[in-house]
Design a protein around this motif. Sequence first.
Motif, mmCIF file in Angstrom:
data_model
loop_
_atom_site.group_PDB
_atom_site.id
_atom_site.type_symbol
_atom_site.label_atom_id
_atom_site.label_comp_id
_atom_site.label_asym_id
_atom_site.label_seq_id
_atom_site.Cartn_x
_atom_site.Cartn_y
_atom_site.Cartn_z
ATOM 1 N N HIS A 101 54.082 138.622 58.928
ATOM 2 C CA HIS A 101 54.652 137.497 58.185
ATOM 3 C C HIS A 101 53.600 136.846 57.299
ATOM 4 O O HIS A 101 52.460 136.653 57.729
ATOM 5 N N ALA A 102 54.024 136.491 56.092
ATOM 6 C CA ALA A 102 53.199 135.679 55.202
ATOM 7 C C ALA A 102 54.073 134.504 54.762
ATOM 8 O O ALA A 102 55.131 134.697 54.164
ATOM 9 N N TYR A 103 53.644 133.309 55.118
ATOM 10 C CA TYR A 103 54.378 132.089 54.771
ATOM 11 C C TYR A 103 53.598 131.354 53.693
ATOM 12 O O TYR A 103 52.394 131.128 53.837
ATOM 13 N N TRP A 104 54.289 130.979 52.635
ATOM 14 C CA TRP A 104 53.690 130.216 51.542
ATOM 15 C C TRP A 104 54.322 128.834 51.504
ATOM 16 O O TRP A 104 55.538 128.695 51.625
ATOM 17 N N LEU A 105 53.491 127.834 51.345
ATOM 18 C CA LEU A 105 53.955 126.452 51.234
ATOM 19 C C LEU A 105 53.471 125.886 49.910
ATOM 20 O O LEU A 105 52.269 125.840 49.643
ATOM 21 N N MET A 106 54.405 125.496 49.069
ATOM 22 C CA MET A 106 54.081 124.878 47.784
ATOM 23 C C MET A 106 54.053 123.368 47.987
ATOM 24 O O MET A 106 55.033 122.776 48.444
ATOM 25 N N LYS A 107 52.894 122.759 47.704
ATOM 26 C CA LYS A 107 52.745 121.314 47.830
ATOM 27 C C LYS A 107 52.244 120.755 46.496
ATOM 28 O O LYS A 107 51.854 121.506 45.608
ATOM 29 N N GLU A 108 52.237 119.443 46.379
ATOM 30 C CA GLU A 108 51.822 118.817 45.111
ATOM 31 C C GLU A 108 50.391 119.151 44.736
ATOM 32 O O GLU A 108 50.066 119.253 43.560
ATOM 33 N N ASP A 109 49.514 119.342 45.725
ATOM 34 C CA ASP A 109 48.101 119.603 45.426
ATOM 35 C C ASP A 109 47.754 121.091 45.355
ATOM 36 O O ASP A 109 46.616 121.445 45.075
ATOM 37 N N GLY A 110 48.717 121.984 45.642
ATOM 38 C CA GLY A 110 48.413 123.406 45.565
ATOM 39 C C GLY A 110 49.361 124.241 46.405
ATOM 40 O O GLY A 110 50.392 123.768 46.867
ATOM 41 N N TYR A 111 48.966 125.498 46.617
ATOM 42 C CA TYR A 111 49.789 126.403 47.411
ATOM 43 C C TYR A 111 48.975 126.920 48.592
ATOM 44 O O TYR A 111 47.782 127.175 48.496
ATOM 45 N N TYR A 112 49.659 127.022 49.730
ATOM 46 C CA TYR A 112 49.023 127.288 51.011
ATOM 47 C C TYR A 112 49.616 128.538 51.664
ATOM 48 O O TYR A 112 50.790 128.855 51.459
ATOM 49 N N LEU A 113 48.810 129.184 52.491
ATOM 50 C CA LEU A 113 49.197 130.412 53.177
ATOM 51 C C LEU A 113 49.050 130.254 54.686
ATOM 52 O O LEU A 113 48.122 129.585 55.159
ATOM 53 N N SER A 114 49.949 130.911 55.433
ATOM 54 C CA SER A 114 49.855 130.938 56.892
ATOM 55 C C SER A 114 50.499 132.219 57.408
ATOM 56 O O SER A 114 51.353 132.799 56.745
ATOM 57 N N ASN A 115 50.100 132.625 58.605
ATOM 58 C CA ASN A 115 50.747 133.770 59.235
ATOM 59 C C ASN A 115 51.824 133.330 60.221
ATOM 60 O O ASN A 115 52.443 134.153 60.879
ATOM 61 N N LYS A 116 52.039 132.006 60.327
ATOM 62 C CA LYS A 116 53.073 131.439 61.198
ATOM 63 C C LYS A 116 53.823 130.355 60.444
ATOM 64 O O LYS A 116 53.262 129.673 59.595
ATOM 65 N N ILE A 151 57.381 119.850 48.343
ATOM 66 C CA ILE A 151 57.185 118.754 47.389
ATOM 67 C C ILE A 151 58.434 117.864 47.410
ATOM 68 O O ILE A 151 59.517 118.317 47.019
ATOM 69 N N PRO A 152 58.309 116.638 47.885
ATOM 70 C CA PRO A 152 59.474 115.754 47.969
ATOM 71 C C PRO A 152 60.180 115.590 46.618
ATOM 72 O O PRO A 152 59.537 115.556 45.567
ATOM 73 N N ASN A 153 61.494 115.518 46.675
ATOM 74 C CA ASN A 153 62.343 115.301 45.495
ATOM 75 C C ASN A 153 62.072 116.314 44.383
ATOM 76 O O ASN A 153 62.022 115.952 43.206
ATOM 77 N N SER A 154 61.895 117.581 44.736
ATOM 78 C CA SER A 154 61.599 118.592 43.722
ATOM 79 C C SER A 154 62.502 119.810 43.876
ATOM 80 O O SER A 154 63.111 120.023 44.920
ATOM 81 N N THR A 155 62.569 120.564 42.816
ATOM 82 C CA THR A 155 63.137 121.903 42.836
ATOM 83 C C THR A 155 62.114 122.810 42.176
ATOM 84 O O THR A 155 61.740 122.604 41.024
ATOM 85 N N ILE A 156 61.641 123.779 42.943
ATOM 86 C CA ILE A 156 60.658 124.724 42.424
ATOM 87 C C ILE A 156 61.404 125.965 41.956
ATOM 88 O O ILE A 156 62.254 126.501 42.668
ATOM 89 N N SER A 157 61.078 126.412 40.769
ATOM 90 C CA SER A 157 61.629 127.657 40.240
ATOM 91 C C SER A 157 60.610 128.755 40.495
ATOM 92 O O SER A 157 59.420 128.584 40.203
ATOM 93 N N VAL A 158 61.056 129.879 41.061
ATOM 94 C CA VAL A 158 60.154 130.989 41.367
ATOM 95 C C VAL A 158 60.762 132.301 40.879
ATOM 96 O O VAL A 158 61.962 132.521 41.004
ATOM 97 N N HIS A 159 59.918 133.128 40.292
ATOM 98 C CA HIS A 159 60.319 134.469 39.845
ATOM 99 C C HIS A 159 59.401 135.461 40.547
ATOM 100 O O HIS A 159 58.199 135.485 40.296
#
Length: 148
Positions: free
Chosen positions: A118-133, A44-52
């Motif tokens: 591997h499980a890769y997560w991508l947080m974007k403005e419209d949601g969260y995405y998963l990939s194995n690469k 997400i451009p210009n963001s800081t995501i907090s994760v626990h």
Amino acid sequence: MGIFLTKKLCYFFIILSCFTSFCVTPSVSCFLTIPWFIQIYDGIPNSTISVHVKSKDDDLGFHNITYYNSYSFHFCENVIHSTLFWADFSYGSKFVHFNLIDDKVMEIIGGILFAKSHAYWLMKEDGYYLSNKSRAYDDPSWILMGKW
């Protein structure tokens, strides 16, 4: 009798060494389970995501991820294949809670015994995405798993 005892001690130390290399150092190898590597990206451009990030047994704490950066961790899946890690994410006024690794994610990603998965997560403005690469943020092969 002394030689017999020496051989027994030698075998004991060999077995102990093998056990130690598999069980005490899980980052190197996971004994009879799948080693997992999880990485979370902020897309997400210009963001800081907090994760626990937490599991039933471990609290990995709070982490701040800035745009184009990531947070990662690794673990060995438990023997009965019931490992569960979840996370609370927030940025701005948005909040989402979901499982980072569970049976559904493992089924999508696939895991190979004794090989690092591997499980890769991508947080974007419209949601969260998963990939194995690890992929470019705009790669269409990311799987949308949910929305904020």
